[in-house]
Enzyme design. Structure first.
Site, short mmCIF file in Angstrom:
data_model
loop_
_atom_site.label_atom_id
_atom_site.label_comp_id
_atom_site.label_asym_id
_atom_site.label_seq_id
_atom_site.Cartn_x
_atom_site.Cartn_y
_atom_site.Cartn_z
N LYS A 103 13.82 7.76 14.20
CA LYS A 103 12.75 6.86 13.75
C LYS A 103 13.33 5.70 12.95
O LYS A 103 12.99 4.55 13.17
CB LYS A 103 11.77 7.64 12.87
N ASN A 104 14.23 6.02 12.01
CA ASN A 104 14.73 4.99 11.10
C ASN A 104 15.67 4.00 11.79
O ASN A 104 16.00 2.97 11.22
CB ASN A 104 15.42 5.62 9.89
N CYS B 193 3.03 4.03 -2.74
CA CYS B 193 3.27 4.99 -1.67
C CYS B 193 3.52 6.34 -2.32
O CYS B 193 3.88 6.40 -3.48
CB CYS B 193 4.39 4.47 -0.80
N ARG C 46 8.27 2.14 -4.73
CA ARG C 46 8.98 1.50 -3.62
C ARG C 46 8.77 0.00 -3.54
O ARG C 46 8.15 -0.52 -2.61
CB ARG C 46 8.58 2.16 -2.29
N ASP D 74 15.90 12.08 2.43
CA ASP D 74 14.91 12.57 3.40
C ASP D 74 15.07 14.06 3.68
O ASP D 74 14.20 14.66 4.33
CB ASP D 74 15.02 11.78 4.71
N ARG E 100 4.12 11.30 12.00
CA ARG E 100 4.61 9.92 11.83
C ARG E 100 6.08 9.83 12.18
O ARG E 100 6.55 8.80 12.67
CB ARG E 100 4.46 9.50 10.36
C1 UD1 Z 1 14.67 3.95 4.31
C2 UD1 Z 1 14.19 5.02 5.28
C3 UD1 Z 1 13.65 6.22 4.51
C4 UD1 Z 1 14.68 6.73 3.52
C5 UD1 Z 1 15.22 5.60 2.65
C6 UD1 Z 1 16.38 6.03 1.76
C7 UD1 Z 1 13.49 3.68 7.17
C8 UD1 Z 1 12.37 3.17 8.00
N1 UD1 Z 1 13.14 4.44 6.12
O1 UD1 Z 1 13.55 3.53 3.55
O2 UD1 Z 1 13.32 7.25 5.45
O3 UD1 Z 1 14.10 7.71 2.67
O4 UD1 Z 1 15.69 4.50 3.47
O5 UD1 Z 1 17.41 6.55 2.53
O6 UD1 Z 1 14.64 3.47 7.47
N2 UD1 Z 1 14.11 -0.39 -3.72
C9 UD1 Z 1 13.86 -1.34 -4.67
N3 UD1 Z 1 13.65 -2.64 -4.28
C10 UD1 Z 1 13.69 -2.99 -2.96
C11 UD1 Z 1 13.94 -2.01 -1.98
C12 UD1 Z 1 14.15 -0.72 -2.39
O7 UD1 Z 1 13.83 -1.05 -5.88
O8 UD1 Z 1 13.48 -4.18 -2.66
C13 UD1 Z 1 14.32 1.01 -4.13
C14 UD1 Z 1 13.24 1.92 -3.57
O9 UD1 Z 1 12.11 1.95 -4.39
C15 UD1 Z 1 13.95 3.25 -3.54
C16 UD1 Z 1 15.40 2.87 -3.24
O10 UD1 Z 1 15.52 1.50 -3.55
O11 UD1 Z 1 13.88 3.87 -4.80
C17 UD1 Z 1 15.82 3.09 -1.79
O12 UD1 Z 1 14.93 2.42 -0.94
P1 UD1 Z 1 15.37 1.85 0.48
O13 UD1 Z 1 16.80 2.23 0.74
O14 UD1 Z 1 14.98 0.43 0.56
O15 UD1 Z 1 14.45 2.70 1.45
P2 UD1 Z 1 13.62 2.19 2.69
O16 UD1 Z 1 14.39 1.16 3.44
O17 UD1 Z 1 12.23 1.88 2.25
#
Ligand code: UD1
Length: 418
Positions: free
Chosen positions: A21-22, A115, A120, A303, A395
């Site tokens: 999915k990711n 969320c 996030r 995850d 999902r």
């Molecule tokens: C992706 C994965 C999700 C996985 C996560 C961490 C997809 C579609 N989803 O989510 O399954 O759990 O990586 O491996 O690939 N953060 C900030 N600011 C930002 C962006 C992120 O503070 O602009 C923080 C988030 O709140 C979180 C951490 O960084 O605490 C990691 O988030 P991120 O790596 O961005 O996860 P996703 O890309 O949302």
């Protein structure tokens, strides 16, 4: 939607893994970067993929879908549609922002709200795009972004190695003028998969899978085809399920190199994991405690923290789990306690004291991975467990209950009203 599980049967046989999915979601988003056709084969049959395809259609793309294959043609993009239903259902919708802005010099997308696994934020996506020359403001719950004359390459340091921000900025940089460097980039295999597609589309991306990434912008990209990599989180979930109920399963297509941290932790907990030409063979042994901290790749994936916690509920000794990626990702602990688990949560740490037995009862999944954890607990609990909230599981896991049934689990899916 509910899942009824009769616990106490070891899983045995062979499981065929779906594609990730990711990986699939950013691959689909990158189709917005070109007016030519981008084809993604072997897509997993999950709700998030359906959602992303609908979002692309709302943005004006034409989607042709045949089974697991989707071809996207984003010829005339249209920003007037309502993206909110998709963004609300799936945070990864924000991956459309970078490609839209890079391609059109403007973008509009609903702002993702809170969320279930923490706040996030998307500040790193926004900061990076601003460094590339975009003006971004929030109006009526929508992000409105403009970069008249297009984006310009920049040096970007990410405060955290965010997966989504790395992907969004990498896609945007492909059509920016000049070179972009992303430091402290995420190193997940899904990012390497995305770089492969972008390269096939004519982009110049160096260092994907490393913390320092370099993209040289091109005036335009062309069509290409790709398949998402096998789902390492699905593989890890089935691996932990097999270990937890002392089964013996061949995970066909699982890639050892994507699962090193998980394999090591499962072995510390008493499982036998043997790489095989076809994938990974897992055999469960008596469960022992372990301690772990979730981290970005190649660390232990957040995850799989929930399924791992469920496994440790029945391991000998006490385990400490530290969740360092997300702030509020222990809600499954309360549900596991209802099944007899002994778990204490203090901030980002949880202490799990192993018990001999879990007992089936009715529990509720608040998110995707919590759902997997409760199913794992149900598979090795005494009696019948009813897991509510299967729509979360659908999902991101393709037909998980079907796959478990083929491995000998006794499960029945039914409507909540039945
Ligand atoms: C992706 C994965 C999700 C996985 C996560 C961490 C997809 C579609 N989803 O989510 O399954 O759990 O990586 O491996 O690939 N953060 C900030 N600011 C930002 C962006 C992120 O503070 O602009 C923080 C988030 O709140 C979180 C951490 O960084 O605490 C990691 O988030 P991120 O790596 O961005 O996860 P996703 O890309 O949302």
């Amino acid at each position: 939607m509910l899942l009824e599980i009769e616990g106490g049967r070891p899983l045995k046989g062979e499981a065929e893994l779906s594609r990730a999915k990711n990986a699939a979601l950013p691959l689909l988003a990158s189709s917005l970067l070109t007016e030519e056709e981008v084809t993604i084969r072997e897509l997993p049959g999950i709700r998030d993929v359906d959602n992303m395809l609908c979002l692309l259609e709302t943005l004006g793309a034409t989607v042709t879908r045949e089974g697991r294959c989707a071809s996207v043609r984003a010829v005339a993009l249209d920003l007037s549609g309502d993206s909110y239903p998709f963004v609300r259902a799936m945070r990864a919708s924000v991956l459309a922002l970078g490609p839209l802005l890079a391609r059109l010099g403007e973008a509009r997308l609903a702002l993702p709200g809170g969320c279930p696994i923490g706040s996030r934020p998307i500040d790193l996506h926004i900061k990076g795009l601003k460094a590339m020359g975009a003006c971004i403001r929030l109006e009526d719950g929508e992000l409105k972004a403009v970069a008249p004359g297009g984006l310009t390459g920049a040096n970007i340091y990410l405060d955290l190695p965010s997966v989504g921000a790395t992907e969004n900025l990498m896609m945007a940089a492909c059509l920016a003028k000049g070179e972009t460097r992303i430091e402290n980039a995420a190193r997940e295999p899904e990012i390497v998969n995305l770089a492969q597609l972008l390269t096939r589309m004519g982009a110049s991306v160096h260092g994907a899978g490393e913390s320092s990434l370099r993209v040289e912008g091109r005036p335009r990209l062309h069509g290409a085809q790709i398949e998402p990599i096998p789902d390492r989180i699905e593989a890890g979930t089935l691996l932990l399920m097999t270990a937890a109920c002392r089964g013996d399963v061949l995970l066909r297509g699982a890639k050892e190199e994507h699962l090193s941290a998980v394999i090591q932790k499962a072995q510390e907990c008493g499982a036998y994991v043997l790489p095989d030409a076809a994938g990974l063979r897992v055999r469960g042994g008596p469960l022992r405690q372990t301690d772990l901290r979730t981290q970005g790749y190649p660390g232990f994936p957040t995850d799989l923290q929930a399924p791992m916690m469920a496994l440790l509920c029945r391991a000998q000794g006490s385990s400490i789990l530290v969740e360092s990626v997300f702030e509020n990702r222990f809600q499954h602990a309360a549900e596991l306690r209802r099944m007899g688990a002994q778990i204490t949560v203090r901030g980002q740490a949880a202490v799990v004291r192993g018990v001999r037995r879990l007992y089936g009862t009715r529990v509720a999944a608040g998110d995707l991975r919590a759902g997997a954890a409760l199913i794992l607990a149900g598979l090795c609990a005494d009696g019948r467990t009813v897991v509510e909230g299967m729509e979360h599981v659908d999902r991101g896991y393709e037909a998980l209950d079907e796959k478990l049934r083929r491995l000998g689990a006794k499960l029945r899916r039914r409507e909540a009203t039945e």
